[in-house]
Write a protein that holds these residues in place. Sequence first.
Motif, PDB file in Angstrom:
ATOM      1  N   MET A 246      60.042  19.808  34.263  1.00 30.65           N
ATOM      2  CA  MET A 246      58.837  19.451  35.006  1.00 30.65           C
ATOM      3  C   MET A 246      58.755  17.941  35.207  1.00 30.65           C
ATOM      4  N   ARG A 247      58.140  17.539  36.281  1.00 30.74           N
ATOM      5  CA  ARG A 247      57.959  16.117  36.583  1.00 30.74           C
ATOM      6  C   ARG A 247      57.190  15.418  35.447  1.00 30.74           C
ATOM      7  N   GLN A 248      57.495  14.136  35.217  1.00 27.22           N
ATOM      8  CA  GLN A 248      56.780  13.349  34.198  1.00 27.22           C
ATOM      9  C   GLN A 248      55.493  12.791  34.813  1.00 27.22           C
ATOM     10  N   TYR A 249      54.460  13.583  34.796  1.00 25.15           N
ATOM     11  CA  TYR A 249      53.202  13.135  35.399  1.00 25.15           C
ATOM     12  C   TYR A 249      52.541  12.056  34.553  1.00 25.15           C
ATOM     13  N   GLU A 250      51.818  11.168  35.233  1.00 26.48           N
ATOM     14  CA  GLU A 250      51.007  10.169  34.541  1.00 26.48           C
ATOM     15  C   GLU A 250      49.717   9.954  35.335  1.00 26.48           C
ATOM     16  N   PHE A 251      48.775   9.311  34.675  1.00 31.24           N
ATOM     17  CA  PHE A 251      47.483   9.019  35.311  1.00 31.24           C
ATOM     18  C   PHE A 251      47.255   7.512  35.284  1.00 31.24           C
ATOM     19  N   TRP A 252      46.525   7.025  36.260  1.00 37.78           N
ATOM     20  CA  TRP A 252      46.314   5.583  36.370  1.00 37.78           C
ATOM     21  C   TRP A 252      44.876   5.228  36.014  1.00 37.78           C
ATOM     22  N   PHE A 253      44.765   4.161  35.237  1.00 37.83           N
ATOM     23  CA  PHE A 253      43.470   3.665  34.781  1.00 37.83           C
ATOM     24  C   PHE A 253      43.083   2.494  35.686  1.00 37.83           C
ATOM     25  N   VAL A 254      42.044   2.703  36.469  1.00 36.60           N
ATOM     26  CA  VAL A 254      41.601   1.690  37.432  1.00 36.60           C
ATOM     27  C   VAL A 254      40.225   1.197  36.985  1.00 36.60           C
ATOM     28  N   VAL A 255      40.143  -0.071  36.633  1.00 30.64           N
ATOM     29  CA  VAL A 255      38.931  -0.611  36.031  1.00 30.64           C
ATOM     30  C   VAL A 255      38.236  -1.533  37.028  1.00 30.64           C
ATOM     31  N   GLY A 256      36.940  -1.361  37.143  1.00 29.14           N
ATOM     32  CA  GLY A 256      36.181  -2.143  38.122  1.00 29.14           C
ATOM     33  C   GLY A 256      35.503  -3.345  37.491  1.00 29.14           C
ATOM     34  N   SER A 257      35.511  -4.461  38.203  1.00 29.15           N
ATOM     35  CA  SER A 257      34.757  -5.646  37.781  1.00 29.15           C
ATOM     36  C   SER A 257      34.435  -6.482  39.020  1.00 29.15           C
ATOM     37  N   GLN A 258      34.191  -7.769  38.833  1.00 27.05           N
ATOM     38  CA  GLN A 258      33.940  -8.692  39.950  1.00 27.05           C
ATOM     39  C   GLN A 258      34.129 -10.116  39.434  1.00 27.05           C
TER      40      GLN A 258
ATOM     41  N   ASP B 121      54.478  10.061  43.596  1.00 31.31           N
ATOM     42  CA  ASP B 121      54.513  11.481  43.241  1.00 31.31           C
ATOM     43  C   ASP B 121      54.288  11.732  41.749  1.00 31.31           C
ATOM     44  N   ASN B 122      54.553  10.740  40.915  1.00 36.41           N
ATOM     45  CA  ASN B 122      54.338  10.925  39.476  1.00 36.41           C
ATOM     46  C   ASN B 122      52.877  10.761  39.078  1.00 36.41           C
TER      47      ASN B 122
ATOM     48  N   LEU C 243      38.053   4.597  48.038  1.00 37.54           N
ATOM     49  CA  LEU C 243      37.714   5.985  47.674  1.00 37.54           C
ATOM     50  C   LEU C 243      37.782   6.915  48.883  1.00 37.54           C
ATOM     51  N   ALA C 244      37.425   6.389  50.056  1.00 34.45           N
ATOM     52  CA  ALA C 244      37.447   7.237  51.252  1.00 34.45           C
ATOM     53  C   ALA C 244      38.859   7.690  51.588  1.00 34.45           C
ATOM     54  N   SER C 245      39.863   6.958  51.125  1.00 31.94           N
ATOM     55  CA  SER C 245      41.238   7.366  51.453  1.00 31.94           C
ATOM     56  C   SER C 245      41.951   8.008  50.260  1.00 31.94           C
ATOM     57  N   LEU C 246      41.246   8.202  49.154  1.00 31.28           N
ATOM     58  CA  LEU C 246      41.873   8.782  47.953  1.00 31.28           C
ATOM     59  C   LEU C 246      42.241  10.250  48.156  1.00 31.28           C
ATOM     60  N   GLN C 247      43.496  10.575  47.870  1.00 22.68           N
ATOM     61  CA  GLN C 247      43.960  11.961  48.041  1.00 22.68           C
ATOM     62  C   GLN C 247      44.335  12.615  46.713  1.00 22.68           C
ATOM     63  N   LYS C 248      44.067  11.926  45.633  1.00 26.56           N
ATOM     64  CA  LYS C 248      44.436  12.458  44.308  1.00 26.56           C
ATOM     65  C   LYS C 248      43.179  12.739  43.478  1.00 26.56           C
ATOM     66  N   PRO C 249      43.322  13.597  42.461  1.00 24.16           N
ATOM     67  CA  PRO C 249      42.177  13.867  41.586  1.00 24.16           C
ATOM     68  C   PRO C 249      41.595  12.597  40.964  1.00 24.16           C
ATOM     69  N   TYR C 250      40.315  12.648  40.733  1.00 26.97           N
ATOM     70  CA  TYR C 250      39.557  11.452  40.365  1.00 26.97           C
ATOM     71  C   TYR C 250      38.584  11.798  39.242  1.00 26.97           C
TER      72      TYR C 250
ATOM     73  N   GLY D 193      47.515  20.754  37.493  1.00 22.16           N
ATOM     74  CA  GLY D 193      47.450  22.013  38.251  1.00 22.16           C
ATOM     75  C   GLY D 193      47.291  21.759  39.745  1.00 22.16           C
ATOM     76  N   VAL D 194      46.582  20.699  40.097  1.00 20.79           N
ATOM     77  CA  VAL D 194      46.433  20.327  41.509  1.00 20.79           C
ATOM     78  C   VAL D 194      47.783  19.862  42.072  1.00 20.79           C
ATOM     79  N   ALA D 195      48.466  19.015  41.320  1.00 19.11           N
ATOM     80  CA  ALA D 195      49.774  18.513  41.781  1.00 19.11           C
ATOM     81  C   ALA D 195      50.762  19.665  41.942  1.00 19.11           C
ATOM     82  N   VAL D 196      50.757  20.577  40.977  1.00 17.82           N
ATOM     83  CA  VAL D 196      51.672  21.726  41.040  1.00 17.82           C
ATOM     84  C   VAL D 196      51.303  22.620  42.226  1.00 17.82           C
ATOM     85  N   SER D 197      50.004  22.799  42.431  1.00 19.44           N
ATOM     86  CA  SER D 197      49.546  23.622  43.558  1.00 19.44           C
ATOM     87  C   SER D 197      50.009  23.034  44.887  1.00 19.44           C
TER      88      SER D 197
END
Length: 488
Positions: A1-13, A66-67, A88-95, A164-168
């Motif tokens: 199976m693919r080595q999936y990972e998730f990205w941590f995106v932190v907001g500030s200013q 893809d990962n 966010l309007a262009s996000l195509q991945k789970p959030y 499960g979304v990526a696999v789907s």
Amino acid sequence: MRQYEFWFVVGSQFLYGPEVLETVAARSAEMAETLSGKLPYKLVYKVTAKTNQEITDVVKETNYDDNCAGIITWCHTFSPSKMWINGLASLQKPYCHLATQYNREIPNEEIDMDFMNLNQAAHGDREHGFIAARLRMPRKVIAGYWQDEKVQTRLGDWMKAAVGVAVSRGMKVMHFGDNMREVAVTEGDKVEVQTKLGWQVNTWAVGDLVKEMNAVTEAEIDAQMAIYTASYDVATDDIAAIRYQAREEIAIKKMMDAEGCKAFSNTFQDLYGMEQLPGLASQHLMAQGYGYGGEGDWKVAAMTAILKAMGEGGNGASAFMEDYTYHLVEGQEYSLGAHMLEVCPSLAAGKPRIETHHLGIGMNEKDPARLVFEGKAGKAIVVSLIDMGGRLRLIVQDIEAVKPIMPMPNLPVARVMWKAMPDLTTGVECWITAGGAHHTVLSYDVSAGQMRDWARMMDIEFVHITKDTTPEKLEEELFVKDLAWKLK
Ligand code: MN
């Protein structure tokens, strides 16, 4: 199976100066590192985003990697949310929005205005939540202290649903022949399913499979037999029948792997050129993570593969199942689940036996070999995806599997027995009212909550039958949802 990972995106200013931003970045990296050690998938710290451009850029990268199976956002400080709109309007991945805080406690002596400016997730996460709500983003919100086990468990469960979304979205189903004649619930709109869920469901000729079967060598079958005998007890003298199943398994696997298919369906009504309906063959393929659906049921085949991927690393199993018959004795009401042959041995409480028996249904020239066993006890769910015409509905019911209350020595197939929630007959009324199929995916690994997350991410209707469901409440819920989905 693919080595999936998730990205941590932190907001500030920029408002707080470079020192604060450095602290935010260092702490966010530390949190991602620590959480990676606790979660089923790696969490990669990507950016402390301060501008529209940074957010848009990281979302673009997310979409194309893809990962990356999804993003987890958090605002350590205050991150004004208009800068998130384009991204966010262009996000195509789970959030997932993790509403947490670096510190657990309010430090009585230490707290001053600088501390407040740095540690204001309570403020920043609300601003971030508003924009996602305003944009109608399908997202998961998890609030709590990031080092708490409960929060980590919930994050991990969501990650698995996102996988499960990526696999789907990459799912390809090999549909041998067509569906069983006249059956309604196994049908569905393949164009709609590809649009919504990403599934590529296409047909392959049984004749091509037979050709592939004829090309399988005796040496390949010997190797497959060694795997069978190491995994299962052989309880038949008909070794030729087992070898024939090995031939079928090898051929089906070759065809699926050549096409990148993770699931397949076939029907006993179309076995032209085959001596046996694949039994042991389908069962052992499922044990390796492939999805399967009987009677041409490609929906349950794909769902089986998706739940298997979501449950990876769990203790139990997910499998193609069928409600067969009931035990309606008062006080001990159970559903008996099985199939003609094809129950996945990952459900087995003990070591499965390979047996051969006559199969009256279909055009079996020979007695097909199959695995026979009892399913294990434990809390589980059954899942059914149906096509309502214009939309898909995912129905999940909580169940409790039990050790079968009788041995049923003449039943020549694997069997699982369970109590449906809230009780058998009410549960059946609810299931039938919602239109749930006789075919399901039964899972000890994946929770109803994860299926809810998955349905939200896939943008399909979700119906959950629990210990608290009543037919009256459910009927109202279905009526309202029917209206709502027509308006969507
Ligand atoms: Mn069936």
